[in-house]
Motif scaffolding. Sequence first.
Motif, PDB file in Angstrom:
ATOM      1  N   ILE A 208       0.837  -1.199   0.000  1.00 57.44           N
ATOM      2  CA  ILE A 208       0.000   0.000   0.000  1.00 57.44           C
ATOM      3  C   ILE A 208       0.873   1.252   0.000  1.00 57.44           C
ATOM      4  O   ILE A 208       1.904   1.305   0.678  1.00 57.44           O
ATOM      5  CB  ILE A 208      -0.917   0.021   1.241  1.00 57.44           C
ATOM      6  N   LYS A 209       0.429   2.264  -0.731  1.00 50.15           N
ATOM      7  CA  LYS A 209       1.113   3.559  -0.760  1.00 50.15           C
ATOM      8  C   LYS A 209       0.163   4.627  -0.240  1.00 50.15           C
ATOM      9  O   LYS A 209      -0.936   4.792  -0.764  1.00 50.15           O
ATOM     10  CB  LYS A 209       1.552   3.884  -2.186  1.00 50.15           C
ATOM     11  N   LYS A 210       0.602   5.326   0.815  1.00 52.47           N
ATOM     12  CA  LYS A 210      -0.228   6.374   1.403  1.00 52.47           C
ATOM     13  C   LYS A 210       0.581   7.656   1.547  1.00 52.47           C
ATOM     14  O   LYS A 210       1.786   7.622   1.811  1.00 52.47           O
ATOM     15  CB  LYS A 210      -0.763   5.945   2.770  1.00 52.47           C
ATOM     16  N   ALA A 211      -0.105   8.770   1.421  1.00 51.42           N
ATOM     17  CA  ALA A 211       0.542  10.072   1.565  1.00 51.42           C
ATOM     18  C   ALA A 211       0.961  10.298   3.010  1.00 51.42           C
ATOM     19  O   ALA A 211       0.247   9.936   3.942  1.00 51.42           O
ATOM     20  CB  ALA A 211      -0.401  11.183   1.105  1.00 51.42           C
ATOM     21  N   ASN A 212       2.148  10.900   3.195  1.00 53.27           N
ATOM     22  CA  ASN A 212       2.662  11.245   4.516  1.00 53.27           C
ATOM     23  C   ASN A 212       2.681  12.761   4.632  1.00 53.27           C
ATOM     24  O   ASN A 212       3.503  13.438   4.002  1.00 53.27           O
ATOM     25  CB  ASN A 212       4.064  10.668   4.711  1.00 53.27           C
ATOM     26  N   SER A 213       1.762  13.310   5.428  1.00 54.44           N
ATOM     27  CA  SER A 213       1.622  14.764   5.538  1.00 54.44           C
ATOM     28  C   SER A 213       2.845  15.406   6.184  1.00 54.44           C
ATOM     29  O   SER A 213       3.158  16.571   5.914  1.00 54.44           O
ATOM     30  CB  SER A 213       0.366  15.117   6.336  1.00 54.44           C
ATOM     31  N   PHE A 218       5.543   9.921   0.678  1.00 59.40           N
ATOM     32  CA  PHE A 218       4.641   8.789   0.784  1.00 59.40           C
ATOM     33  C   PHE A 218       5.252   7.707   1.679  1.00 59.40           C
ATOM     34  O   PHE A 218       6.470   7.659   1.886  1.00 59.40           O
ATOM     35  CB  PHE A 218       4.346   8.192  -0.602  1.00 59.40           C
ATOM     36  N   ARG A 219       4.400   6.855   2.205  1.00 60.83           N
ATOM     37  CA  ARG A 219       4.840   5.674   2.953  1.00 60.83           C
ATOM     38  C   ARG A 219       4.361   4.435   2.210  1.00 60.83           C
ATOM     39  O   ARG A 219       3.166   4.258   1.970  1.00 60.83           O
ATOM     40  CB  ARG A 219       4.282   5.669   4.373  1.00 60.83           C
ATOM     41  N   SER A 221       3.945   0.515   2.444  1.00 56.53           N
ATOM     42  CA  SER A 221       3.845  -0.501   3.496  1.00 56.53           C
ATOM     43  C   SER A 221       3.533  -1.866   2.899  1.00 56.53           C
ATOM     44  O   SER A 221       2.600  -2.005   2.104  1.00 56.53           O
ATOM     45  CB  SER A 221       2.756  -0.132   4.510  1.00 56.53           C
ATOM     46  N   SER A 266       7.577  -1.054   6.458  1.00 58.49           N
ATOM     47  CA  SER A 266       7.261   0.206   5.785  1.00 58.49           C
ATOM     48  C   SER A 266       8.521   0.923   5.332  1.00 58.49           C
ATOM     49  O   SER A 266       9.613   0.728   5.879  1.00 58.49           O
ATOM     50  CB  SER A 266       6.452   1.116   6.717  1.00 58.49           C
ATOM     51  N   TYR A 296      -1.902   1.546  -6.020  1.00 63.69           N
ATOM     52  CA  TYR A 296      -2.079   3.000  -6.018  1.00 63.69           C
ATOM     53  C   TYR A 296      -3.557   3.327  -5.871  1.00 63.69           C
ATOM     54  O   TYR A 296      -4.402   2.658  -6.456  1.00 63.69           O
ATOM     55  CB  TYR A 296      -1.561   3.605  -7.323  1.00 63.69           C
ATOM     56  N   GLN A 297      -3.829   4.367  -5.107  1.00 58.11           N
ATOM     57  CA  GLN A 297      -5.216   4.785  -4.976  1.00 58.11           C
ATOM     58  C   GLN A 297      -5.790   5.198  -6.329  1.00 58.11           C
ATOM     59  O   GLN A 297      -6.949   4.953  -6.633  1.00 58.11           O
ATOM     60  CB  GLN A 297      -5.319   5.954  -3.987  1.00 58.11           C
TER      61      GLN A 297
END
Length: 336
Positions: A208-213, A218-219, A221, A266, A296-297
């Motif tokens: 999974i790829k998620k945005a890191n504010s 991105f992170r 995992s 991660s 990817y989302q």
Amino acid sequence: MRNENKMTKLFIFLWVLSFPTSASTGSHSAWVLVTYIKGNTQFPEFSITVMLDDITVGYYDSETRTYVTRGNTTNEDDMYNLGDNTAIRELLYDHLVDKLRSENHTNNLVVYQILGLCELLDKDKSGPFIIKNAFSGSTTDELKYFDGKFTYNGPLKYTEQESDPALQLLMWYHEVFSYPNCLNTLRSYLKKRGAQVKRKVKPRVRLIKKANSDSRGFRVSCLATGFYPRHINLTLFRDEQPVADHEITGGDLLPNDDGTYQMRKSLEISAADKHTYTCSATHLSLDNKLDIDLEYQGETFKQVISSVLVVLALGLVLITVIGVIKWRRRRHSGNT
């Protein structure tokens, strides 16, 4: 039940599961963890947890004063069980109480533990027998017996030529009584509960790829969950090359409520990162290595849009076909 679950999570996971064991499919172990707590806590003062590999098969504590078997049991389950032996329980309790008095601790909270385990290796070969003593989660001494030889690490004097008389007596006791009894217990449990510890459950793996504010990046995992047994090899690849360990965070083995396990690794990447990432898992339940590409989302959104377009296109085709049929019917009726 609540105290048992908390004791298992706090002590078994932090101390016992961190203890190295063989990953061989033919190797199995019996564990007994004795815990004595002095102080104002939500836990029982004295408890015993009995395990087959990583499955709790019995539990006793000083609040209920009852030994309770866990899992798929029979009436013969406890014929050799240390946890269900009142005399041994009392002996262990008195030993830990005396230890506290002799050392005169002034701490508000004191935790003593004794861990005993034995292993059967492949083809029913007798494996190591280990006794560990710990204070507040840290091992104070360890006695190991394997292939007819003792090794000891602790405050007592022990060499091949000379050792403390009390330690010699303890070694003799474990060699002629504790070790054979532990192996008998282990063999007995394996006959009745072998299916539980020999089962294989495939992992569910996601990347999974998620945005890191925080970093504006991105992170990535790599998550594997729901697998059993607990030994798994989880690797994160960048452009088909393993990512270096120092870049990875996580990787701890965690238990699920259903008796399976999970692991997450991660990696932090920048917003401009254009590399390709893959999560790879190898496990006893898998015939081959399992490789999962990055989710990817945007891809999920595109898949939804594509599905909608396909449905709309099919609808338009269907409407067109119906219209043509009606038109032909009207034309045919008009000609007649």
